[in-house]
Design a protein around this motif. Structure first.
Motif, PDB file in Angstrom:
ATOM      1  N   UNK A  37      30.273  38.720  17.484  1.00  0.00           N
ATOM      2  CA  UNK A  37      30.351  38.034  16.194  1.00  0.00           C
ATOM      3  C   UNK A  37      29.330  36.895  16.151  1.00  0.00           C
ATOM      4  N   UNK A  38      28.099  37.147  15.727  1.00  0.00           N
ATOM      5  CA  UNK A  38      27.114  36.054  15.584  1.00  0.00           C
ATOM      6  C   UNK A  38      27.635  34.918  14.702  1.00  0.00           C
ATOM      7  N   UNK A  39      28.443  35.281  13.687  1.00  0.00           N
ATOM      8  CA  UNK A  39      29.146  34.290  12.875  1.00  0.00           C
ATOM      9  C   UNK A  39      30.625  34.642  12.887  1.00  0.00           C
ATOM     10  N   UNK A  40      31.459  33.673  13.222  1.00  0.00           N
ATOM     11  CA  UNK A  40      32.890  33.935  13.310  1.00  0.00           C
ATOM     12  C   UNK A  40      33.486  34.229  11.938  1.00  0.00           C
ATOM     13  N   UNK A  41      34.462  35.132  11.873  1.00  0.00           N
ATOM     14  CA  UNK A  41      35.141  35.375  10.593  1.00  0.00           C
ATOM     15  C   UNK A  41      35.858  34.113  10.124  1.00  0.00           C
ATOM     16  N   UNK A  42      35.818  33.876   8.829  1.00  0.00           N
ATOM     17  CA  UNK A  42      36.317  32.610   8.280  1.00  0.00           C
ATOM     18  C   UNK A  42      37.808  32.630   7.973  1.00  0.00           C
ATOM     19  N   UNK A  43      38.418  33.800   7.984  1.00  0.00           N
ATOM     20  CA  UNK A  43      39.811  33.901   7.543  1.00  0.00           C
ATOM     21  C   UNK A  43      40.816  33.815   8.690  1.00  0.00           C
ATOM     22  N   UNK A  44      40.358  33.573   9.898  1.00  0.00           N
ATOM     23  CA  UNK A  44      41.236  33.577  11.071  1.00  0.00           C
ATOM     24  C   UNK A  44      41.637  32.153  11.436  1.00  0.00           C
ATOM     25  N   UNK A  45      42.916  31.956  11.773  1.00  0.00           N
ATOM     26  CA  UNK A  45      43.377  30.693  12.341  1.00  0.00           C
ATOM     27  C   UNK A  45      43.294  30.803  13.865  1.00  0.00           C
ATOM     28  N   UNK A  46      42.458  29.987  14.475  1.00  0.00           N
ATOM     29  CA  UNK A  46      42.279  30.008  15.932  1.00  0.00           C
ATOM     30  C   UNK A  46      43.155  28.923  16.541  1.00  0.00           C
ATOM     31  N   UNK A  47      43.985  29.276  17.505  1.00  0.00           N
ATOM     32  CA  UNK A  47      44.938  28.321  18.081  1.00  0.00           C
ATOM     33  C   UNK A  47      44.868  28.372  19.607  1.00  0.00           C
ATOM     34  N   UNK A  48      44.774  27.197  20.218  1.00  0.00           N
ATOM     35  CA  UNK A  48      44.836  27.092  21.671  1.00  0.00           C
ATOM     36  C   UNK A  48      46.156  26.474  22.099  1.00  0.00           C
ATOM     37  N   UNK A  49      46.745  27.014  23.141  1.00  0.00           N
ATOM     38  CA  UNK A  49      47.954  26.402  23.698  1.00  0.00           C
ATOM     39  C   UNK A  49      47.525  25.292  24.649  1.00  0.00           C
ATOM     40  N   UNK A  50      47.764  24.073  24.272  1.00  0.00           N
ATOM     41  CA  UNK A  50      47.378  22.934  25.091  1.00  0.00           C
ATOM     42  C   UNK A  50      46.015  22.379  24.697  1.00  0.00           C
ATOM     43  N   UNK A  51      45.836  21.093  24.958  1.00  0.00           N
ATOM     44  CA  UNK A  51      44.599  20.419  24.556  1.00  0.00           C
ATOM     45  C   UNK A  51      43.396  20.935  25.328  1.00  0.00           C
ATOM     46  N   UNK A  52      43.570  21.278  26.608  1.00  0.00           N
ATOM     47  CA  UNK A  52      42.447  21.757  27.401  1.00  0.00           C
ATOM     48  C   UNK A  52      41.914  23.073  26.875  1.00  0.00           C
ATOM     49  N   UNK A  53      42.813  23.990  26.540  1.00  0.00           N
ATOM     50  CA  UNK A  53      42.405  25.282  25.988  1.00  0.00           C
ATOM     51  C   UNK A  53      41.716  25.097  24.646  1.00  0.00           C
ATOM     52  N   UNK A  54      42.292  24.261  23.802  1.00  0.00           N
ATOM     53  CA  UNK A  54      41.710  24.018  22.486  1.00  0.00           C
ATOM     54  C   UNK A  54      40.330  23.385  22.599  1.00  0.00           C
TER      55      UNK A  54
END
Length: 253
Positions: free
Chosen positions: A81-98
């Motif tokens: 994905x040269x440009x990330x899709x705009x409709x996705x919510x990206x979530x990391x568990x924990x501050x380090x992952x995020x």
């Protein structure tokens, strides 16, 4: 206790980074990873990963369970994905992952806590009904998050990007280590591997102070016979350093 010797059990490459942080604070860092992260190499499994990554825009939420999941996923995303899709919510568990995701250009959010349980509390049931969720993790990860989201009506899929393996150490490895004053452990699986080696080679370590990332893992440590376990309320370096400062301060009093 500026000469405090801290055993760091994170997998690489995070172990090296944590050791640098520990040494920056004037303590001695002793690296001994209790988990090996092995990216998937088999052609058929890599083809399945690539297909799922190309379909990532069909998901409402993509949840990354660890820094390793985030790091390896970002390599795949860069490739597909040269440009990330705009409709996705990206979530990391924990501050380090995020933060790992943000550093790689993924506009991720994180819940205020640092555990799967905290994430479930943050993701209110009303938001999840009929939502398509992809959980990115290592092979054989904990099923609790996906099960709970499915109970709320979500449609959950998984993408495993790496295998987790127990490192192989001999008795000599432990004999050659300097005296240890404190142990960092950052997951239940690392704790289980450490406990197995310690029971076999260094049973007196069970009386050493050990910092754990969550109340769940802390209880596991107690159940495994660690008599001086303390929850650091996070697996990230900042949480563990803060807990270490509290410990060394108590020791100095």
């Amino acid at each position: 206790m500026q000469d405090c010797h801290i055993l760091i059990t994170r997998p690489e490459p995070e172990n090296t980074l944590s050791c640098e942080r520990v040494r920056h604070h004037g303590w001695s860092a002793i690296p001994l990873p209790m988990l090996e992260i092995a990216p998937i190499e088999e052609n058929d499994r890599k083809a399945a990963i690539r297909a799922k990554i190309f379909d990532i825009d069909t998901f409402d939420y993509v949840i990354f369970v660890s820094k390793n999941a985030a790091r390896i996923a970002c390599d795949w995303l860069d490739d597909c994905w040269p440009m990330l899709p705009a409709n996705v919510h990206w979530i990391g568990i924990g501050q380090g992952t995020t933060q790992t995701l943000i550093d790689e250009g993924v506009p991720a959010l994180s819940n205020p806590g640092h555990t799967t349980e905290a994430l479930l509390e943050w993701l209110k049931p009303a938001r999840m009904k009929d939502q398509k969720i992809l959980i990115i993790r290592g092979e054989g990860g904990r099923p609790e998050l996906g099960n709970k989201l499915e109970e709320r009506g979500a449609k959950v899929s998984y993408l495993s990007l790496y295998d987790r393996k127990k490192p192989r150490y001999s008795a000599q490895t432990f004999v050659m280590l300097p005296d240890i004053n404190l142990i960092w452990v950052t997951s239940g699986e690392s704790l289980a591997n450490l406990s197995e080696y310690v029971t076999r080679h260094m049973p007196h370590w069970k009386s050493l102070p050990i910092l754990t990332p969550s109340s769940r893992v802390n209880q596991q440590a107690i159940d495994m016979g660690w008599v001086n376990a303390t929850c650091a309320n996070g697996a990230d370096d900042n949480s563990l350093i803060k807990a270490t400062e509290l410990h060394t301060g108590q020791q100095n009093d």
